[in-house]
Design a protein around this motif. Sequence first.
Motif, mmCIF file in Angstrom:
data_model
loop_
_atom_site.group_PDB
_atom_site.id
_atom_site.type_symbol
_atom_site.label_atom_id
_atom_site.label_comp_id
_atom_site.label_asym_id
_atom_site.label_seq_id
_atom_site.Cartn_x
_atom_site.Cartn_y
_atom_site.Cartn_z
ATOM 1 N N GLU A 106 31.072 10.849 1.656
ATOM 2 C CA GLU A 106 29.268 12.255 1.874
ATOM 3 C C GLU A 106 30.295 13.645 2.217
ATOM 4 O O GLU A 106 31.423 13.701 3.498
ATOM 5 N N THR A 107 30.565 14.451 1.641
ATOM 6 C CA THR A 107 31.240 15.512 2.101
ATOM 7 C C THR A 107 31.187 16.707 0.513
ATOM 8 O O THR A 107 29.667 16.380 0.820
ATOM 9 N N THR A 108 31.738 17.958 1.612
ATOM 10 C CA THR A 108 30.983 18.946 1.029
ATOM 11 C C THR A 108 31.126 19.602 -0.372
ATOM 12 O O THR A 108 30.505 20.125 -0.778
ATOM 13 N N MET A 109 31.814 18.534 -1.351
ATOM 14 C CA MET A 109 31.907 18.576 -2.413
ATOM 15 C C MET A 109 30.682 17.609 -3.464
ATOM 16 O O MET A 109 30.708 17.733 -3.970
ATOM 17 N N GLY A 110 30.180 17.072 -2.358
ATOM 18 C CA GLY A 110 29.298 15.430 -3.161
ATOM 19 C C GLY A 110 29.089 14.758 -2.555
ATOM 20 O O GLY A 110 30.628 14.189 -1.605
ATOM 21 N N SER A 111 28.710 13.461 -2.986
ATOM 22 C CA SER A 111 28.952 11.793 -2.203
ATOM 23 C C SER A 111 29.713 11.427 -3.388
ATOM 24 O O SER A 111 29.455 11.113 -4.663
ATOM 25 N N PHE A 112 30.150 10.015 -2.917
ATOM 26 C CA PHE A 112 30.557 9.291 -4.062
ATOM 27 C C PHE A 112 30.396 7.637 -2.593
ATOM 28 O O PHE A 112 30.010 7.797 -1.680
ATOM 29 N N LYS A 113 30.953 6.728 -3.982
ATOM 30 C CA LYS A 113 30.586 5.565 -2.859
ATOM 31 C C LYS A 113 31.046 4.243 -3.174
ATOM 32 O O LYS A 113 32.478 3.942 -5.023
ATOM 33 N N ALA A 114 31.910 3.242 -2.675
ATOM 34 C CA ALA A 114 33.415 1.928 -3.205
ATOM 35 C C ALA A 114 33.315 1.067 -2.568
ATOM 36 O O ALA A 114 31.927 0.821 -0.945
ATOM 37 N N GLU A 115 33.356 0.078 -3.114
ATOM 38 C CA GLU A 115 32.929 -1.519 -2.931
ATOM 39 C C GLU A 115 34.231 -1.232 -1.208
ATOM 40 O O GLU A 115 36.152 -0.462 -2.020
ATOM 41 N N ILE A 116 33.997 -1.976 -1.010
ATOM 42 C CA ILE A 116 35.476 -2.189 0.142
ATOM 43 C C ILE A 116 35.182 -4.159 0.069
ATOM 44 O O ILE A 116 34.438 -4.562 0.290
ATOM 45 N N TYR A 117 37.122 -4.374 0.065
ATOM 46 C CA TYR A 117 37.473 -5.964 -0.491
ATOM 47 C C TYR A 117 37.388 -6.158 0.823
ATOM 48 O O TYR A 117 38.597 -6.506 1.366
ATOM 49 N N LEU A 118 36.296 -6.636 1.541
ATOM 50 C CA LEU A 118 36.274 -7.382 2.836
ATOM 51 C C LEU A 118 37.151 -8.920 2.912
ATOM 52 O O LEU A 118 37.628 -9.424 3.868
ATOM 53 N N GLU A 119 36.677 -9.994 1.545
ATOM 54 C CA GLU A 119 37.122 -10.754 1.581
ATOM 55 C C GLU A 119 38.621 -10.565 1.260
ATOM 56 O O GLU A 119 38.754 -11.400 2.257
#
Length: 281
Positions: A106-119
């Motif tokens: 969440e940013t002051t310019m909008g939101s985005f999502k990312a997959e985190i390569y945990l495996e």
Amino acid sequence: MSSKLVGVACMATITLWAAGVATQAFTVALTGRSTGTRQITLDHEVNLQASAPGLPSASFGLAAVGVVSIVGFATIRRPALKRSKSRSASNSGRTLLRANPVAKFETTMGSFKAEIYLEEMPITATNFIDLSNSGFYNGLHFHRVIPGFMAQFGCPYSKDPNSRRAGTGGPSDGTSFQVGGKEIVRQGGGNIPDEFTAKFTNAPGTLSMANTGRPNSGGSQFFMNVADNNFLDFFNPQTPSKHPVFGKIIEGFDVVKQITETRTQNDCPITPVQMTSITIE
């Protein structure tokens, strides 16, 4: 005489047919109908030639030079699931056994999502997840953004968007997290061990670790590529840069691109762009 006329007519017909085929082939090659390349260009109308960032900061080592693959950019624009339940790791030859987590930014310019390569990248990904869950990133600002290149974030000194130390900090020494039952201790400025395992390229939309160029010098700072920056890949023999990728944006890439295009002074946004929160889903 009549046979000669027939022969001439046949030759003319064959010539016209061949010319028609050649014209059609040229048209297909020009429009890219056989591959869709031209259609992608028309759909997106983008020019992603990487610009030179100038002098490197303390936390990011090399200037951007090169031309972006338009096809690679288009790939991240397609609809994506929140969690990748079964996909092959790019260039790693591995298949996920479980769903990777997703981080919501969440940013002051909008939101985005990312997959985190945990495996695929357990040390780097767990470091990021641990810092996110502790609230480390909340309230920090993007301290270095370059259009056609990347947006850099994660320095604790950037809590003050005007701090001259932004880009030089990291987590506290001695803090730690667990990976597979093993304790990983941040040291030498809050740094973690380099994780040069899964060969994910620095493609548009990927999250990649920032460092000083020295071994084991990455901590909390990372950057979001908006261009094909494969010269930053640790497995690229033509470059000294070693920036491992640990995630990829699956939703809201346009927000990150807009962040890189905001007005700047010395690569720092004139109007501060704050990360209000990062939530691991």
